[in-house]
Motif scaffolding. Sequence first.
Motif, PDB file in Angstrom:
ATOM      1  N   GLU A  26       0.828  -1.171  -0.293  1.00  0.00           N
ATOM      2  CA  GLU A  26      -0.118   0.027  -0.060  1.00  0.00           C
ATOM      3  C   GLU A  26       0.693   1.220   0.015  1.00  0.00           C
ATOM      4  O   GLU A  26       0.550   2.213  -0.721  1.00  0.00           O
ATOM      5  CB  GLU A  26      -1.110   0.104   1.088  1.00  0.00           C
ATOM      6  CG  GLU A  26      -2.236  -0.891   1.038  1.00  0.00           C
ATOM      7  CD  GLU A  26      -3.118  -0.439  -0.239  1.00  0.00           C
ATOM      8  OE1 GLU A  26      -3.235   0.677  -0.451  1.00  0.00           O
ATOM      9  OE2 GLU A  26      -3.959  -1.382  -0.684  1.00  0.00           O
ATOM     10  N   PRO A  27       1.803   1.355   0.899  1.00  0.00           N
ATOM     11  CA  PRO A  27       2.659   2.666   0.958  1.00  0.00           C
ATOM     12  C   PRO A  27       3.310   2.764  -0.550  1.00  0.00           C
ATOM     13  O   PRO A  27       3.655   3.848  -1.130  1.00  0.00           O
ATOM     14  CB  PRO A  27       3.832   2.441   2.013  1.00  0.00           C
ATOM     15  CG  PRO A  27       3.085   1.462   2.883  1.00  0.00           C
ATOM     16  CD  PRO A  27       2.266   0.356   2.205  1.00  0.00           C
ATOM     17  N   ILE A  28       3.793   1.710  -1.160  1.00  0.00           N
ATOM     18  CA  ILE A  28       4.477   1.826  -2.583  1.00  0.00           C
ATOM     19  C   ILE A  28       3.609   2.097  -3.492  1.00  0.00           C
ATOM     20  O   ILE A  28       4.094   3.088  -4.267  1.00  0.00           O
ATOM     21  CB  ILE A  28       5.145   0.370  -2.780  1.00  0.00           C
ATOM     22  CG1 ILE A  28       6.199  -0.026  -1.892  1.00  0.00           C
ATOM     23  CG2 ILE A  28       5.899   0.345  -4.220  1.00  0.00           C
ATOM     24  CD1 ILE A  28       6.852  -1.368  -2.064  1.00  0.00           C
ATOM     25  N   LEU A  29       2.155   1.418  -3.403  1.00  0.00           N
ATOM     26  CA  LEU A  29       1.132   2.025  -4.227  1.00  0.00           C
ATOM     27  C   LEU A  29       1.151   3.567  -4.206  1.00  0.00           C
ATOM     28  O   LEU A  29       0.901   4.406  -5.268  1.00  0.00           O
ATOM     29  CB  LEU A  29      -0.052   1.627  -4.169  1.00  0.00           C
ATOM     30  CG  LEU A  29      -1.013   1.739  -4.749  1.00  0.00           C
ATOM     31  CD1 LEU A  29      -1.165   1.367  -6.512  1.00  0.00           C
ATOM     32  CD2 LEU A  29      -2.587   0.916  -4.553  1.00  0.00           C
ATOM     33  N   GLY A  30       1.128   4.124  -3.163  1.00  0.00           N
ATOM     34  CA  GLY A  30       0.977   5.732  -2.831  1.00  0.00           C
ATOM     35  C   GLY A  30       1.894   6.175  -3.527  1.00  0.00           C
ATOM     36  O   GLY A  30       1.628   7.337  -4.113  1.00  0.00           O
ATOM     37  N   VAL A  31       3.201   5.807  -3.677  1.00  0.00           N
ATOM     38  CA  VAL A  31       4.115   6.489  -4.328  1.00  0.00           C
ATOM     39  C   VAL A  31       4.047   6.429  -5.761  1.00  0.00           C
ATOM     40  O   VAL A  31       4.208   7.474  -6.554  1.00  0.00           O
ATOM     41  CB  VAL A  31       5.612   5.836  -3.837  1.00  0.00           C
ATOM     42  CG1 VAL A  31       6.716   6.614  -4.922  1.00  0.00           C
ATOM     43  CG2 VAL A  31       5.828   6.238  -2.257  1.00  0.00           C
ATOM     44  N   LEU A  32       3.921   5.212  -6.427  1.00  0.00           N
ATOM     45  CA  LEU A  32       3.566   4.826  -7.779  1.00  0.00           C
ATOM     46  C   LEU A  32       2.273   6.027  -8.341  1.00  0.00           C
ATOM     47  O   LEU A  32       2.592   6.391  -9.398  1.00  0.00           O
ATOM     48  CB  LEU A  32       3.287   3.495  -7.946  1.00  0.00           C
ATOM     49  CG  LEU A  32       4.388   2.390  -7.869  1.00  0.00           C
ATOM     50  CD1 LEU A  32       3.794   1.122  -7.911  1.00  0.00           C
ATOM     51  CD2 LEU A  32       5.519   2.935  -8.603  1.00  0.00           C
ATOM     52  N   LYS A  33       1.311   6.017  -7.427  1.00  0.00           N
ATOM     53  CA  LYS A  33       0.287   6.939  -7.802  1.00  0.00           C
ATOM     54  C   LYS A  33       0.694   8.387  -8.256  1.00  0.00           C
ATOM     55  O   LYS A  33       0.092   9.005  -8.904  1.00  0.00           O
ATOM     56  CB  LYS A  33      -0.696   6.812  -6.861  1.00  0.00           C
ATOM     57  CG  LYS A  33      -1.599   5.732  -6.914  1.00  0.00           C
ATOM     58  CD  LYS A  33      -2.775   5.573  -6.001  1.00  0.00           C
ATOM     59  CE  LYS A  33      -3.675   4.414  -6.118  1.00  0.00           C
ATOM     60  NZ  LYS A  33      -5.004   4.353  -5.278  1.00  0.00           N
ATOM     61  N   GLU A  34       1.806   8.888  -7.491  1.00  0.00           N
ATOM     62  CA  GLU A  34       2.228  10.163  -7.536  1.00  0.00           C
ATOM     63  C   GLU A  34       3.468   9.947  -8.634  1.00  0.00           C
ATOM     64  O   GLU A  34       3.535  11.206  -9.544  1.00  0.00           O
ATOM     65  CB  GLU A  34       2.911  10.605  -6.317  1.00  0.00           C
ATOM     66  CG  GLU A  34       3.604  11.969  -6.250  1.00  0.00           C
ATOM     67  CD  GLU A  34       4.437  12.257  -4.928  1.00  0.00           C
ATOM     68  OE1 GLU A  34       5.095  13.281  -5.022  1.00  0.00           O
ATOM     69  OE2 GLU A  34       4.281  11.612  -3.934  1.00  0.00           O
ATOM     70  N   LYS A  35       4.018   9.289  -8.772  1.00  0.00           N
ATOM     71  CA  LYS A  35       4.982   9.109  -9.729  1.00  0.00           C
ATOM     72  C   LYS A  35       4.830   8.550 -11.383  1.00  0.00           C
ATOM     73  O   LYS A  35       5.760   9.042 -12.155  1.00  0.00           O
ATOM     74  CB  LYS A  35       6.496   8.315  -9.188  1.00  0.00           C
ATOM     75  CG  LYS A  35       6.917   9.038  -7.804  1.00  0.00           C
ATOM     76  CD  LYS A  35       7.429  10.301  -7.963  1.00  0.00           C
ATOM     77  CE  LYS A  35       7.694  10.961  -6.476  1.00  0.00           C
ATOM     78  NZ  LYS A  35       8.367  12.442  -6.665  1.00  0.00           N
ATOM     79  N   LEU A  36       4.158   7.540 -11.439  1.00  0.00           N
ATOM     80  CA  LEU A  36       3.856   7.118 -12.575  1.00  0.00           C
ATOM     81  C   LEU A  36       3.208   8.001 -13.607  1.00  0.00           C
ATOM     82  O   LEU A  36       2.647   8.827 -13.374  1.00  0.00           O
ATOM     83  CB  LEU A  36       3.085   5.577 -12.479  1.00  0.00           C
ATOM     84  CG  LEU A  36       3.899   4.628 -11.892  1.00  0.00           C
ATOM     85  CD1 LEU A  36       3.005   3.352 -11.990  1.00  0.00           C
ATOM     86  CD2 LEU A  36       5.227   4.164 -12.326  1.00  0.00           C
ATOM     87  N   PRO A  37       3.399   7.757 -14.891  1.00  0.00           N
ATOM     88  CA  PRO A  37       2.804   8.786 -15.838  1.00  0.00           C
ATOM     89  C   PRO A  37       1.044   8.406 -15.899  1.00  0.00           C
ATOM     90  O   PRO A  37       0.493   7.697 -15.454  1.00  0.00           O
ATOM     91  CB  PRO A  37       3.216   8.069 -17.415  1.00  0.00           C
ATOM     92  CG  PRO A  37       4.266   7.119 -16.777  1.00  0.00           C
ATOM     93  CD  PRO A  37       4.203   6.779 -15.467  1.00  0.00           C
ATOM     94  N   LYS A  38       0.790   9.758 -16.122  1.00  0.00           N
ATOM     95  CA  LYS A  38      -0.848  10.063 -15.990  1.00  0.00           C
ATOM     96  C   LYS A  38      -1.510   9.686 -17.257  1.00  0.00           C
ATOM     97  O   LYS A  38      -2.455   9.294 -17.422  1.00  0.00           O
ATOM     98  CB  LYS A  38      -1.092  11.327 -15.599  1.00  0.00           C
ATOM     99  CG  LYS A  38      -0.722  11.644 -14.271  1.00  0.00           C
ATOM    100  CD  LYS A  38      -0.961  10.939 -12.873  1.00  0.00           C
ATOM    101  CE  LYS A  38      -0.852  11.370 -11.844  1.00  0.00           C
ATOM    102  NZ  LYS A  38       0.869  11.260 -11.460  1.00  0.00           N
TER     103      LYS A  38
END
Length: 217
Positions: A26-38
Amino acid sequence: MNTERPPLNPHPLSEYVAWAGSRNREPILGVLKEKLPKEAGRVLEMASGSGMHINYFAPHFEHLHFHPTDKDEAVFANIKKLTTEHGNDNIADPVHLDLTDPDTWFNPGKKNSFDAIFCINIFQVAPISIADGMMECASHLLSDNGILLIYGPFKVEGSFTTASNEEFHNTLASYQVAEWGLKDVADLKKAAANHGMELKEIIDMPANNFSLIFGRS
């Protein structure tokens, strides 16, 4: 799921790895939601192991196509099994990628073809020498503005950041496997610099872990 910590076992299909993965996803998912392309793009995972992370993340990014890889082809069946069970149609079949063997990733057709790469919980049980291959591989595969996210526990400039991380390091070292133990962010930065990459951001994560964000210099 059992919340008790199983005995330490780094094999990707072990109960320990499943337990650790359920705690950090879950914490990693939070970072990915911020950093991965939209917008539409391609994302590669290094050392996918059982496939539990890529199969958990993919449904949250229907606009992205995910590519699992691993050195050990024996885990491919489990990755495919999870992909089928979860109905994840944005995950490609796993591909052999060995960070010590450039022949497995220097494919001209793949150069600059990924918008992001991530690698989770590998360095505490892998030799720091793979950092050089990881950075060279990333510099080959990433798009100009692509990122490499490395997650896990690390030392910083030769020091443990918490007593619990030092205890974890000592536990790993007690198994007397040469490559087991916390590695230093400074060594990753050095490897990155050798291949035109640099550390862009350090994100503090729960359980005294870090997300290290690398990109082109």
